[in-house]
Motif scaffolding. Structure first.
Motif, mmCIF file in Angstrom:
data_model
loop_
_atom_site.group_PDB
_atom_site.id
_atom_site.type_symbol
_atom_site.label_atom_id
_atom_site.label_comp_id
_atom_site.label_asym_id
_atom_site.label_seq_id
_atom_site.Cartn_x
_atom_site.Cartn_y
_atom_site.Cartn_z
ATOM 1 N N CYS A 80 -9.420 -16.246 19.701
ATOM 2 C CA CYS A 80 -9.059 -16.134 18.244
ATOM 3 C C CYS A 80 -10.144 -15.812 17.345
ATOM 4 C CB CYS A 80 -8.262 -17.384 17.781
ATOM 5 S SG CYS A 80 -6.863 -17.980 18.715
ATOM 6 N N ALA B 39 -3.512 -18.113 22.306
ATOM 7 C CA ALA B 39 -4.729 -18.365 21.503
ATOM 8 C C ALA B 39 -5.281 -19.697 21.938
ATOM 9 C CB ALA B 39 -3.983 -18.622 20.180
ATOM 10 N N TYR B 40 -6.641 -19.773 22.320
ATOM 11 C CA TYR B 40 -7.482 -20.948 22.667
ATOM 12 C C TYR B 40 -8.645 -20.707 21.943
ATOM 13 C CZ TYR B 40 -10.009 -23.424 26.379
ATOM 14 O OH TYR B 40 -10.925 -24.485 26.974
ATOM 15 N N LYS C 53 -9.973 -21.898 14.598
ATOM 16 C CA LYS C 53 -8.493 -22.707 14.589
ATOM 17 C C LYS C 53 -7.513 -22.160 13.390
ATOM 18 C CE LYS C 53 -10.494 -26.196 16.918
ATOM 19 N NZ LYS C 53 -9.849 -27.126 17.899
ATOM 20 N N CYS D 125 -5.943 -19.230 14.810
ATOM 21 C CA CYS D 125 -4.770 -19.462 15.618
ATOM 22 C C CYS D 125 -3.428 -19.765 15.011
ATOM 23 C CB CYS D 125 -5.520 -20.871 16.457
ATOM 24 S SG CYS D 125 -3.964 -21.665 17.513
ATOM 25 N N ARG D 126 -3.735 -20.565 13.730
ATOM 26 C CA ARG D 126 -2.323 -21.109 12.942
ATOM 27 C C ARG D 126 -1.749 -19.664 12.441
ATOM 28 N NH1 ARG D 126 -2.982 -24.506 15.085
ATOM 29 N NH2 ARG D 126 -0.748 -23.975 15.811
ATOM 30 N N VAL E 70 -0.070 -18.230 15.679
ATOM 31 C CA VAL E 70 1.043 -18.968 16.245
ATOM 32 C C VAL E 70 2.073 -19.221 15.219
ATOM 33 C CG1 VAL E 70 1.666 -21.134 17.407
ATOM 34 C CG2 VAL E 70 -0.479 -19.719 17.799
ATOM 35 N N GLN F 189 -0.170 -21.315 22.001
ATOM 36 C CA GLN F 189 -1.516 -22.019 21.821
ATOM 37 C C GLN F 189 -1.849 -22.534 23.314
ATOM 38 O OE1 GLN F 189 -2.400 -24.378 18.406
ATOM 39 N NE2 GLN F 189 -4.265 -24.741 19.092
ATOM 40 N N GLN G 207 -4.369 -25.687 24.450
ATOM 41 C CA GLN G 207 -5.084 -26.747 24.141
ATOM 42 C C GLN G 207 -5.988 -27.168 25.131
ATOM 43 O OE1 GLN G 207 -2.195 -28.358 21.675
ATOM 44 N NE2 GLN G 207 -3.801 -28.451 20.005
#
Ligand SMILES: O=c1ccn([C@@H]2O[C@H](COP(=O)(O)OP(=O)(O)O[C@H]3O[C@H](CO)[C@@H](O)[C@H](O)[C@H]3O)[C@@H](O)[C@H]2O)c(=O)[nH]1
Length: 481
Positions: free
Chosen positions: A354, A371-372, A379, A382-383, A386, A394, A396
């Protein structure tokens, strides 16, 4: 700043100007390497943040000297050898010292922000976040939801991940310093387009926002090669003029040619992040179990050096993995030709850390994502991928920071064959078309870029005595990414 970028900048500097596809009015100037890459040590996975910080700090004097030299040449020898004295500087926001330097040298300036407008919004709210005790982020404290204008309420751990108190103090302080400097700047050019982040940009630009000083925020991204605006596979965009690809890259693209449409997952974690040895094993087993084809850009994890005699990339992988997956995998060492891979019709998904550039590249080419996210702004990105755009799933780690092969298999299957993946494919193609429209004539980013060029022309005209009023500018690239 990445080792790749330095390498490609060097190769561009060494090449003939025209062959590099550069306009004759653009000249690339390199600054001396004061903090050698060799000082990073022999581990490829070493944390390079302190080194990047040293590099950023070491550039200031050389930059000042460069401006003086360019001015001297312009005043002395005349226009034959010079494009003129520098008038305006576009600098990377993370080179925090540049603002003071350009002001003291009486240069016009633009601040370039390489990440998302949402991340810019967080940084511009730094005085507020500090005064309310959110920064630095204390991991030991109870999680709190933060609401900022233009951003959906987000847990402090995701919003401010890059300001955790577990990071080296000097680095957190530098980010805070860069953010506070940003609040002093006038025009900020952001590597995004309005249609991708309308709420964040509106909050920065249009509405009364009592918390931040009003800057002129202009979205003019994604900053990508123009060829990407066409629908064609851009196999050779970066190397059109020569045969500069390494053999491995050529083989990788040839292998991709032989795969079915949208069948291959591209796995690449940018220019800095490498998973731990244990997580590489889990990732490998998960990819194997998914039964899907993949290209994996694999570099040694922290603590493992590929410079050791007898090292081979196979040593990082589970026993027998390569032979079991050989008909449907291609493992390549970095840097891989990411843009060419993402734009290839055989590519159907992208497992990414990301980074904002990877995010924009994937969206611009209509490739859905897994998304990792790991550190920095990832982070938050990623939001956006996603929750806001809904173009990615995502992946995790568990509570012990271990990746689990079952999770890898599940997300890969969901993206490449599930209903969720189909929906995301449709959504990301819409975003691709929107993004490309932004960059074409009449589009929002195109228009903002046009305004910038016009401003530079005007500035140039007021500074130059040349009759033809040609653009009289020297562009220095100060890249902190
Ligand atoms: O094998 C590779 C790996 C990367 N790339 C290119 O390198 C860039 C990687 O950029 P990005 O995705 O942004 O990742 P990082 O290099 O990790 O970027 C740093 O800078 C970004 C922009 O500020 C932040 O969003 C990230 O979190 C931060 O890690 C992209 O253009 C890729 O196309 C390649 O061409 N080949």
């Amino acid at each position: 700043m990445s080792v790749f970028n330095i390498a490609s900048l060097e190769s561009i500097l060494q090449r003939d100007h025209a062959a590099a596809g550069l306009d004759p009015l653009i000249r690339l100037v390199g600054l001396p390497e004061r903090v050698p890459i060799a000082e990073l040590g022999s581990d490829e996975g070493t944390d390079i943040s302190p080194w990047m910080m040293d590099v950023a700090c070491s550039m200031e004097n050389d930059f000042v000297q460069l401006v003086h030299e360019l001015r001297a040449v312009a005043e002395g020898v005349g226009s034959e050898e010079s494009l003129g004295a520098p008038i305006s500087v576009v600098y990377d926001a993370f080179l925090w010292w540049t603002l003071d330097v350009v002001v003291s040298l009486k240069l016009n300036y633009y601040t370039f922000f390489p990440s998302a407008a949402s991340v810019l919004s967080i940084l511009l709210h730094m005085p507020l976040l500090i005064s309310q005790g959110y920064v630095p982020l204390r991991l030991s404290a109870e999680p709190r939801l933060i609401t900022l204008p233009g951003l959906a309420p987000t847990w402090d751990r995701e919003l401010l991940y890059f300001l955790r108190d577990s990071e080296p103090k000097a680095i957190v302080q530098r980010i805070i310093d860069s953010a506070l400097k940003l609040t002093e700047t006038q025009t900020i050019l952001v590597n995004t387009c309005y249609e991708l982040e309308p709420y964040a940009i509106d909050a920065l630009q249009k509405y009364e926002n009592v918390h931040i000083k009003k800057s002129d925020v202009r979205a003019l991204g994604p900053v990508l090669p123009l060829e990407l605006l066409n629908d064609n596979y851009v196999v050779d965009i970066l190397y059109q003029q020569g045969d500069n690809r390494k053999q491995e890259e050529k083989e990788c693209l040839k292998w991709l040619d032989s795969q079915s449409p949208a069948s291959v997952l591209f796995v690449c974690f940018g220019s800095i992040f490498t998973p731990s040895f244990e997580n590489i094993i889990e990732l490998a087993l998960g990819l194997e179990a998914s039964s899907h084809a993949f290209i994996w850009v694999l570099r040694s994890p922290p603590g493992v050096t590929s410079r050791d005699k007898g090292f081979s990339i196979s040593m990082l992988l589970p026993e027998g993995f390569e032979s079991r997956t050989k008909d449907r995998s291609f493992i390549i060492s970095p840097p891989a030709p990411q843009l060419s891979i993402l734009s290839h019709p055989s590519t159907g998904g992208f497992l990414t850390h990301c980074g904002w550039n990877s995010t924009l590249e994937s969206v611009s080419m209509g490739v859905p994502l897994i998304a990792y996210p790991q550190f920095a702004d990832q982070k938050m990105n990623c939001r956006i991928i996603v929750d806001q755009w809904k173009v990615g799933i995502q992946l995790q780690n568990d509570e012990n920071e271990r990746l689990r092969k079952e999770d890898v298999e599940k997300v890969v299957r969901n993206l490449m064959e599930g209903e969720e993946g189909k929906r995301m494919k449709g959504k990301v193609r819409q975003l691709r078309d929107i993004t490309r429209r932004c960059c074409r004539e009449g589009g929002s980013s195109y228009t903002n870029l046009q305004v910038l060029v016009q401003e530079l022309f005007k500035l140039s005209a007021s500074f130059t005595h040349e009759a033809d009023n040609r653009v009289n500018m020297e562009i220095s690239f100060l890249a902190a990414e």
